[in-house]
Design an enzyme around this catalytic site. Structure first.
Site, PDB file in Angstrom:
ATOM      1  N   CYS A 242     -28.087 -45.852  -3.871  1.00 51.28           N
ATOM      2  CA  CYS A 242     -27.950 -44.518  -4.467  1.00 51.28           C
ATOM      3  C   CYS A 242     -27.862 -43.602  -3.530  1.00 51.28           C
ATOM      4  CB  CYS A 242     -29.069 -44.415  -5.332  1.00 51.28           C
ATOM      5  SG  CYS A 242     -29.151 -45.331  -6.719  1.00 51.28           S
ATOM      6  N   CYS A 415     -21.146 -38.366  11.238  1.00 49.41           N
ATOM      7  CA  CYS A 415     -21.166 -38.543   9.780  1.00 49.41           C
ATOM      8  C   CYS A 415     -22.371 -38.340   9.139  1.00 49.41           C
ATOM      9  CB  CYS A 415     -20.861 -40.065   9.163  1.00 49.41           C
ATOM     10  SG  CYS A 415     -22.202 -41.154   9.988  1.00 49.41           S
TER      11      CYS A 415
END
Ligand SMILES: [Zn+2]
Lengths: 462, 89
Positions: A242, A415
């Protein structure tokens, strides 16, 4: 003098800081006092598995029971006997998250006898959009405790047993033997599956990610176990969770409710109709599909005729990754191929010419980004998408002119957490001198979340 | 020998969870031979090799074992579903 004025500033700053911290401490003390006042009536948070007394069967419903449960007692599928069956059933909920919350909520509301609530995490702000039993004031509290408190407010006749621990091969069997019906939602699926098979309990399993959900009932009425369907664990790098993939809160809400429905059907004695079925929910098209599964496999290593898994094993070794769904940290590069966020900060401060490449997907770049960065998602690099390759070459060319060709243009890759950026550095290293001009490419360790933590506290964390 | 229309059929492949990510589409029409064995049908679905052993393949909402090489008779418009387990909680 300049120096003394700077010192005075520093003293003022420290005083303000101190004042703020003192206020924080006072607030924490008040909060603690409030908790301690209530703690007498709250079930004790367990950090290990202890023996539980068996639930006593009730002979009849009290007047209050009849009033409270009247709307479900009217259903012929449940009736008085079904309700009495619920009272004597214990359910273990593994994970008090997006699925566990609605599940616990509906089981408690329906009058289940005992709820084991197991979770090793604390409540965080980013949980609240889907983990609807926890509130803002529960941040930092253990999820097991917070869920138990919420359940108690809803139905104080339900016995709650909050466990603040991680399910492991050492405690799983003892735990699961105490609860006839289980539900789980964490990637400890093989562990929970094997423990359920070994103790002969059904497993109501649900999961949700992005805009999809799944529900399967394992080890029930001749149906398959998790291993019958998925004998081989997925390679760790193909697993999305998630916090990488995102999830719309109502999707686990729906799946947790479906789970609650099947648990209630089993617990009341009505029986589930989901045995040997995989139910998928596509939230985008609002479509459910039901896939008829094969029965349990004679050759299954745990539920088959000659099982070779007869006790719990080391599941982290078996799956090749840690069993929690916390973020894994990759380590793909050498020290020379990486810089810290502090190093990068000084490169920016010194205005050294460079290219900052952000390899996150566009949806994440829209949430937050560093202003000078060029966004090319990792997937585009992997596929060598031509428009992105052109853009990259263009920017490298510009940089090359700027530094006058004295060295290879430096490219820093960033990132969110510093995993994808390492993969990107590897790919770019191979492209350097072939698909694009020669570059000196490095990864920024820990990514934007490290940047937010160490360099710019105002940078959003997600 | 048979002529082409009687040996080929169009099925609708639905990709769920990780398989949608790997194939880049959520559904597609695919022309395949019929009858076809389950292993051959599986290999027609590109880029999913990494999922083998960890995926449910279903034809007309019915589980199909990939490695058993079941013979499948497909009809036009049949639904083929690729369902790896979801990892989220
Ligand atoms: Zn099995």
């Amino acid at each position: 003098m300049e120096v003394t004025s700077a010192m005075a500033d520093e003293v003022d700053y420290l005083k303000t800081q101190l004042g703020e911290k003192e206020k924080e401490i006072a607030a924490l003390k008040t909060k603690l006092a409030a908790f301690e006042k209530n703690s007498t009536s709250v079930p004790q948070l367990l950090d290990r598995v202890t023996p539980l007394t068996p639930l006593k069967a009730k002979a009849a419903l009290s007047n209050e029971d009849i009033m409270r449960y009247s709307r479900q007692l009217l259903l012929p599928e449940l009736g008085v006997q079904g309700q009495l069956n619920l009272f004597k059933t214990s359910v273990l909920i593994v994970g008090c998250g997006g699925l566990g919350c609605p599940l616990a909520q509906y089981l408690a509301a329906a009058g289940i006898g005992r709820l084991g609530l197991l979770d090793y995490d604390e409540v965080e702000l980013s949980n609240l959009h889907r983990q609807v039993l926890h509130g803002e004031e529960n941040q930092g509290q253990t999820k097991a405790r917070s869920a138990a408190n919420a359940v108690r407010r809803l139905n104080s006749t339900v016995e709650c047993v909050p466990y603040h621990l991680q399910l492991s091969p050492e405690n799983a069997l003892q735990l699961i033997q105490q609860y006839p019906v289980h539900s789980n939602n964490v990637p400890t699926r093989y562990l929970v599956n094997d423990a359920c098979v070994l103790s002969g309990k059904p497993l109501v399993s649900a999961s949700a990610l992005r805009m999809e959900g799944q529900l399967t009932l394992y080890n029930y009425d001749g149906g398959p176990c998790y291993r019958c369907l998925y004998p081989v664990p997925p390679p760790p790098e193909t697993v999305t969770n998630c916090s990488d993939g995102g999830v719309l809160g109502v999707v686990p809400g729906i799946m947790g409710c479906l789970q609650a429905l099947e648990v209630l059907k089993i617990a009341s004695g009505h029986g589930s109709s989901c045995g040997q079925q995989l139910v998928t929910f596509d939230a985008q098209s609002a479509r459910f599909r039901s896939i008829r599964l094969r029965p349990k496999q004679l050759g299954c290593v745990v539920c088959g005729e000659e099982p070779c898994v007869t006790q719990l094993i080391d599941y982290e070794a078996f799956c090749g990754s840690a069993a929690t769904d916390k973020c894994r940290r990759l380590n793909l590069l050498s020290k020379e191929q990486r810089i810290t966020v502090q190093d990068y900060k000084s490169i920016v401060d010194n205005a050294e010419p460079h290219l900052l490449l952000d390899v996150r997907p566009l949806v994440e770049v829209d949430i937050c980004n560093l202003p000078s960065s060029l966004n090319i998602p990792l997937s585009s690099l992997e596929e060598k998408k031509s428009e992105h390759m052109q853009l990259l070459q263009e920017r490298i060319g510009q940089l090359k002119q700027q530094i006058d060709g004295v060295c290879w243009p430096p490219v820093y890759v960033i990132c969110k957490m510093g995993n994808d950026s390492q993969k990107a550095v590897r790919i770019l290293g191979k492209m350097s001198g072939t698909e694009v001009d020669n570059i000196k490419v490095k990864d920024i360790c820990g990514g934007l979340m490290a940047w937010a933590q160490w360099i710019d506290p105002k940078f959003p964390q997600y | 020998m048979c002529d082409i229309p009687s040996c080929l059929t169009n099925v609708c492949v639905l990709y769920f969870a990780k398989s949608a990510e790997l194939s880049g589409v959520r559904e597609e029409l695919l022309q395949v031979d019929t009858p076809i064995n389950s292993q051959d049908l599986w290999t027609r679905l590109l880029g999913l090799r990494v999922l083998q052993g960890h995926v449910v393949l279903a034809v007309r909402h019915q589980y199909v074992a990939i490695d058993d090489q079941e013979a499948l008779t497909l009809r036009d418009g049949d639904e083929v579903a690729v369902v790896p387990p979801l990892s989220g909680g």
